[in-house]
Design an enzyme around this catalytic site. Structure first.
Site, PDB file in Angstrom:
ATOM      1  N   ASN A  56       0.853  -1.188   0.000  1.00  0.00           N
ATOM      2  CA  ASN A  56       0.000   0.000   0.000  1.00  0.00           C
ATOM      3  C   ASN A  56       0.885   1.233   0.000  1.00  0.00           C
ATOM      4  O   ASN A  56       1.974   1.230   0.596  1.00  0.00           O
ATOM      5  CB  ASN A  56      -0.893  -0.001   1.247  1.00  0.00           C
ATOM      6  CG  ASN A  56      -1.791   1.225   1.314  1.00  0.00           C
ATOM      7  OD1 ASN A  56      -2.544   1.511   0.395  1.00  0.00           O
ATOM      8  ND2 ASN A  56      -1.723   1.954   2.428  1.00  0.00           N
ATOM      9  N   HIS A  68       0.870   5.104   1.279  1.00  0.00           N
ATOM     10  CA  HIS A  68       0.128   5.913   2.261  1.00  0.00           C
ATOM     11  C   HIS A  68       0.774   7.282   2.378  1.00  0.00           C
ATOM     12  O   HIS A  68       2.001   7.395   2.478  1.00  0.00           O
ATOM     13  CB  HIS A  68       0.146   5.209   3.627  1.00  0.00           C
ATOM     14  CG  HIS A  68      -0.584   5.966   4.684  1.00  0.00           C
ATOM     15  ND1 HIS A  68      -1.963   5.998   4.748  1.00  0.00           N
ATOM     16  CD2 HIS A  68      -0.143   6.731   5.711  1.00  0.00           C
ATOM     17  CE1 HIS A  68      -2.333   6.755   5.771  1.00  0.00           C
ATOM     18  NE2 HIS A  68      -1.243   7.207   6.369  1.00  0.00           N
ATOM     19  N   ASP A 114      -2.572   0.386   8.128  1.00  0.00           N
ATOM     20  CA  ASP A 114      -1.348   1.155   7.848  1.00  0.00           C
ATOM     21  C   ASP A 114      -0.219   0.827   8.817  1.00  0.00           C
ATOM     22  O   ASP A 114       0.602   1.687   9.148  1.00  0.00           O
ATOM     23  CB  ASP A 114      -1.645   2.665   7.884  1.00  0.00           C
ATOM     24  CG  ASP A 114      -2.644   3.086   6.824  1.00  0.00           C
ATOM     25  OD1 ASP A 114      -2.677   2.454   5.758  1.00  0.00           O
ATOM     26  OD2 ASP A 114      -3.403   4.043   7.074  1.00  0.00           O
TER      27      ASP A 114
END
Length: 235
Positions: free
Chosen positions: A117, A119, A155
């Protein structure tokens, strides 16, 4: 080329998850077209039929699919449906690029070590939403973006690489977001390339670089390449 060697190379296969306009997807496509990213983009998936990322994918001949969460009983059922379709394209890596839904634990574990991911903060600072406004409100003088492996906690997975930008006097969340985005694109491209080349992988709760534990995230240098932290100041 002899028949024995005609099928030895298999491109590294990337599937992308996106909910929005698709600027990070566009950066991956551009890097691949320029010969800077040795991957095959095998599918783009979304939870929003109107996502710009889907239009970008289709314009470049990449299979694109949106599923509506409203058609599933709950998040687990939606993810089972979505990730079954992702599995069908046999990705080596799933890239979450502006995907705005929490992913179920079952789906994360199914693709453990094969999902990353991007972020918009220097994790572990500011997980979740509104990262730019939160950084400004806290008086940060430095902000940025992180690429990390996805784990069930939001996260919180091992951080592969980061790009840092200054927070300037008078910055608004919008101006800061624009400055971070300029660095997000090369950060994601470089991170995907190092994974595709086999240099980076998840090793439990850590990241391994060239087979050795990485003590701190790689940093994106002014040359738009990744460097171990000790080298970043000379990049």
């Amino acid at each position: 080329m002899s028949p024995a060697h005609s099928h030895t190379f298999r491109p590294f296969r990337i599937a992308v998850l996106a909910s929005g306009r698709g600027s990070n997807l566009a950066a991956l496509i551009a890097a691949r077209a320029a010969g800077r990213l040795p991957v095959e983009l095998v599918g783009v998936f979304s939870d929003r039929a109107g996502a710009g990322a889907l239009e970008i994918a289709r314009a470049h001949g990449i299979p694109a699919l949106a599923l509506s969460p409203k058609d599933s009983a709950d998040r687990t059922a939606f993810d089972e449906s979505l990730f079954s379709r992702i599995a069908a394209v046999q990705p080596d890596l799933i890239v979450c690029a502006g995907y705005m839904r929490l992913i179920s634990e079952a789906a994360v574990r199914r693709f453990a070590g094969r999902m990353i991911n991007i972020h918009p903060s220097l994790l572990p600072k500011y997980p979740g939403l509104h990262t730019h406004a939160r950084a400004i409100a806290a008086g940060e003088r430095e902000h940025g973006a992180s690429v990390h492996y996805v784990i069930p906690a939001l996260d919180a997975g091992p951080v592969i690489a980061q790009a840092r930008v200054p927070v300037l006097d008078g910055d608004t969340p919008e101006t800061l977001a624009g400055r971070v985005l300029e660095r997000e694109h090369p950060l994601l491209v470089a991170s995907v390339r190092w994974i595709a080349e086999g240099r980076v992988r998840q090793a439990g709760a850590a990241v391994a670089l060239d087979g050795r534990p990485l003590p701190a995230p790689l940093l994106l240098g002014p040359d738009q390449e990744l460097h171990p932290p000790c080298e970043s100041s000379t990049a």
